[in-house]
Scaffold this active site. Structure first.
Site, PDB file in Angstrom:
ATOM      1  N   MET A   1     -13.825 -14.312  -5.823  1.00 48.19           N
ATOM      2  CA  MET A   1     -14.423 -14.066  -4.301  1.00 48.19           C
ATOM      3  C   MET A   1     -15.345 -15.285  -3.520  1.00 48.19           C
ATOM      4  O   MET A   1     -15.883 -16.033  -3.962  1.00 48.19           O
ATOM      5  CB  MET A   1     -15.951 -13.111  -5.473  1.00 48.19           C
ATOM      6  CG  MET A   1     -16.591 -13.223  -4.358  1.00 48.19           C
ATOM      7  SD  MET A   1     -17.793 -14.163  -3.270  1.00 48.19           S
ATOM      8  CE  MET A   1     -17.898 -15.430  -3.797  1.00 48.19           C
ATOM      9  N   PRO A   2     -13.943 -15.866  -3.404  1.00 48.92           N
ATOM     10  CA  PRO A   2     -14.260 -18.224  -2.761  1.00 48.92           C
ATOM     11  C   PRO A   2     -15.474 -17.263  -1.737  1.00 48.92           C
ATOM     12  O   PRO A   2     -15.776 -16.441  -1.106  1.00 48.92           O
ATOM     13  CB  PRO A   2     -12.685 -17.550  -2.365  1.00 48.92           C
ATOM     14  CG  PRO A   2     -11.975 -17.705  -3.046  1.00 48.92           C
ATOM     15  CD  PRO A   2     -12.473 -15.649  -3.014  1.00 48.92           C
ATOM     16  N   MET A   3     -15.962 -18.792  -1.117  1.00 49.28           N
ATOM     17  CA  MET A   3     -17.057 -18.717  -0.390  1.00 49.28           C
ATOM     18  C   MET A   3     -16.024 -20.071   0.438  1.00 49.28           C
ATOM     19  O   MET A   3     -15.719 -21.321  -0.610  1.00 49.28           O
ATOM     20  CB  MET A   3     -18.411 -19.056  -0.761  1.00 49.28           C
ATOM     21  CG  MET A   3     -19.158 -19.033   0.537  1.00 49.28           C
ATOM     22  SD  MET A   3     -21.399 -19.686  -0.215  1.00 49.28           S
ATOM     23  CE  MET A   3     -20.890 -21.703   0.233  1.00 49.28           C
TER      24      MET A   3
END
Length: 138
Positions: free
Chosen positions: A1-3
């Site tokens: 879940m990269p930002m």
């Protein structure tokens, strides 16, 4: 879940900005096998002269179309997985008209305790969200 943070110089259309964001997201989904709905991007436009990215001694020129990308994600992925992501991002961006020399990526790692998705709680730490298994991503 990269930002993902994306910084560009003003001048692109809203459609072009959306295409850049979607191209980066496609690369992350493809390489890290995250869910399509884990889409967290901030796109910021800056006036001319406020995005500076020289060649760092590599012997090439960037245009004013540089796309500076910061990937914030949990630690644990291999150097090979990161390199594959960088290549995929450049490849996807080339498909929407961003030259390879204009792709600049910074990668920032952190831990499960460093994320809050709302309500002031660290959902990975509280168990409200399962911690992603970064070992299975490329």
């Amino acid at each position: 879940m990269p930002m993902i943070r994306i910084d560009v110089t003003q001048g692109r259309t809203p459609e072009d900005l959306a295409a850049v964001s979607k191209a980066i997201h496609a690369a992350v989904v493809g390489e890290y096998r995250i869910p399509e709905g884990d889409y967290f991007h901030v796109v910021t436009e800056h006036p001319r002269g406020q995005v500076v990215a020289l060649d760092a001694g590599l012997g090439f020129e960037r245009s004013d179309g540089v796309v500076m990308i910061q990937v914030f994600t949990q630690r644990g992925r291999s150097g090979e997985a990161k390199a594959a992501l960088f290549a995929a991002i450049a490849r996807e961006l080339q498909g929407v008209g961003v030259a390879g020399e204009d792709v600049f990526i910074g990668y920032v790692e952190n831990g499960a305790e460093d994320w809050s998705f709302g309500f002031g709680r660290a959902q990975y730490s509280t168990g409200e969200l399962a911690t992603p298994d970064t070992r299975n991503a490329s």
